[in-house]
Design an enzyme around this catalytic site. Sequence first.
Site, short mmCIF file in Angstrom:
data_model
loop_
_atom_site.label_atom_id
_atom_site.label_comp_id
_atom_site.label_asym_id
_atom_site.label_seq_id
_atom_site.Cartn_x
_atom_site.Cartn_y
_atom_site.Cartn_z
N ARG A 96 13.92 26.43 11.73
CA ARG A 96 12.86 26.32 12.71
C ARG A 96 12.56 24.87 13.08
O ARG A 96 11.78 24.62 13.99
CB ARG A 96 11.59 27.00 12.20
CG ARG A 96 11.77 28.48 11.91
CD ARG A 96 10.48 29.14 11.51
NE ARG A 96 9.49 29.08 12.58
CZ ARG A 96 8.27 29.61 12.50
NH1 ARG A 96 7.89 30.24 11.38
NH2 ARG A 96 7.42 29.51 13.49
N LYS A 104 27.49 37.70 25.06
CA LYS A 104 28.14 36.42 25.36
C LYS A 104 28.46 36.28 26.85
O LYS A 104 28.15 35.26 27.46
CB LYS A 104 29.43 36.29 24.53
CG LYS A 104 29.23 36.33 23.03
CD LYS A 104 30.52 36.10 22.27
CE LYS A 104 31.54 37.20 22.52
NZ LYS A 104 31.07 38.52 22.02
N ASP A 144 36.08 35.87 26.81
CA ASP A 144 36.66 36.83 25.88
C ASP A 144 37.73 36.22 24.98
O ASP A 144 37.62 36.25 23.76
CB ASP A 144 37.24 38.04 26.63
CG ASP A 144 37.63 39.15 25.66
OD1 ASP A 144 36.76 39.55 24.87
OD2 ASP A 144 38.79 39.59 25.69
N HIS A 182 37.88 34.52 19.84
CA HIS A 182 37.07 35.44 20.63
C HIS A 182 35.75 34.77 20.97
O HIS A 182 34.98 34.40 20.08
CB HIS A 182 36.82 36.73 19.85
CG HIS A 182 35.99 37.73 20.59
ND1 HIS A 182 36.40 38.30 21.77
CD2 HIS A 182 34.76 38.23 20.32
CE1 HIS A 182 35.47 39.13 22.19
NE2 HIS A 182 34.46 39.11 21.34
#
Length: 312
Positions: free
Chosen positions: A244, A160, A178, A139
Amino acid sequence: MTKSVTVKDLKERLNLELICGEEGLERPISTSDLSRPGLELTGFFSYYPEDRVQLFGMTEISFSEGMSSDECLKRFRQMCTDRTPAFVVSRHLEAPKELIQAATEAKIPVLRSKLKTTRLSVYVTNYLESQLAPVISMHGVLVDIYGLGVLIMGSSGVGKSETALELVKRGHRLVADDNVEIRQEDELTLIGQSPAIIEHLLEIRGLGIINVMTLFGAGAVRSSKKLTIVVHLENWDPDKHYDRVGLDEEKIRIFDMDVPKITVPVRPGRNLAVIIEVAAMNFRLKNMGYNAAERFTQDLNNLIGQNSSMTD
């Protein structure tokens, strides 16, 4: 899941000429490996790979021409088993009459190609590997970004498809939305593509299904792409520590391969398309030998070392 291939599929894909054995065109091919039966022509069948397509080139045909007809027929009959898919003759050579007789008796197709043996072997192997490679469905959305196959994953509704739409508008190409079918062609290669029924389509909540090729042109889509990196989108968790600097390296296992993975937190105001685009460029830069995070850490350590020596 593994796709099935028949001799008929191989014949049509490579435009091979059928010499005999039409009844056997539905025989299954279960392996991409080929066999050139040189030892078998001498009578050595201890390790005969009967489940492979049997390829005859100039060497095999010339050797068989030097055998007696009875011996030649005996060898070819031994090669014709219930598991043998087909015989393929290269260079448009004449198939031995004994081979045709034995294959006709066993209802095994004999095919012929104009291609040279080596080139034909490559074409047949590549086609069978692509069709017989194991396939899984994942997916997500697969996009070609600067030549990299980027699989965007995340929970339903995280954004997405909307991100993929923005990437297409920025000049990148959609592969699948998808449902992404991923097959492992070899130990180092994963290929992603879309199921035929949803190819070129994007589902945008509130808008519905759109055809990317119709709206943006043929240059906005492609049928398949090698998977290079996975970007996982997740809703921002204030209690979670996110990298980060960029020194952490995540991996996701697909089949028996570890694919680089980047986790991107999602919250209002973040331009995900730009972030993913830059992530792809940064990944390419790392592969070229430059890692900004490592360079920054090295410079920082050098600066700390200099300051420490000055204090002392």
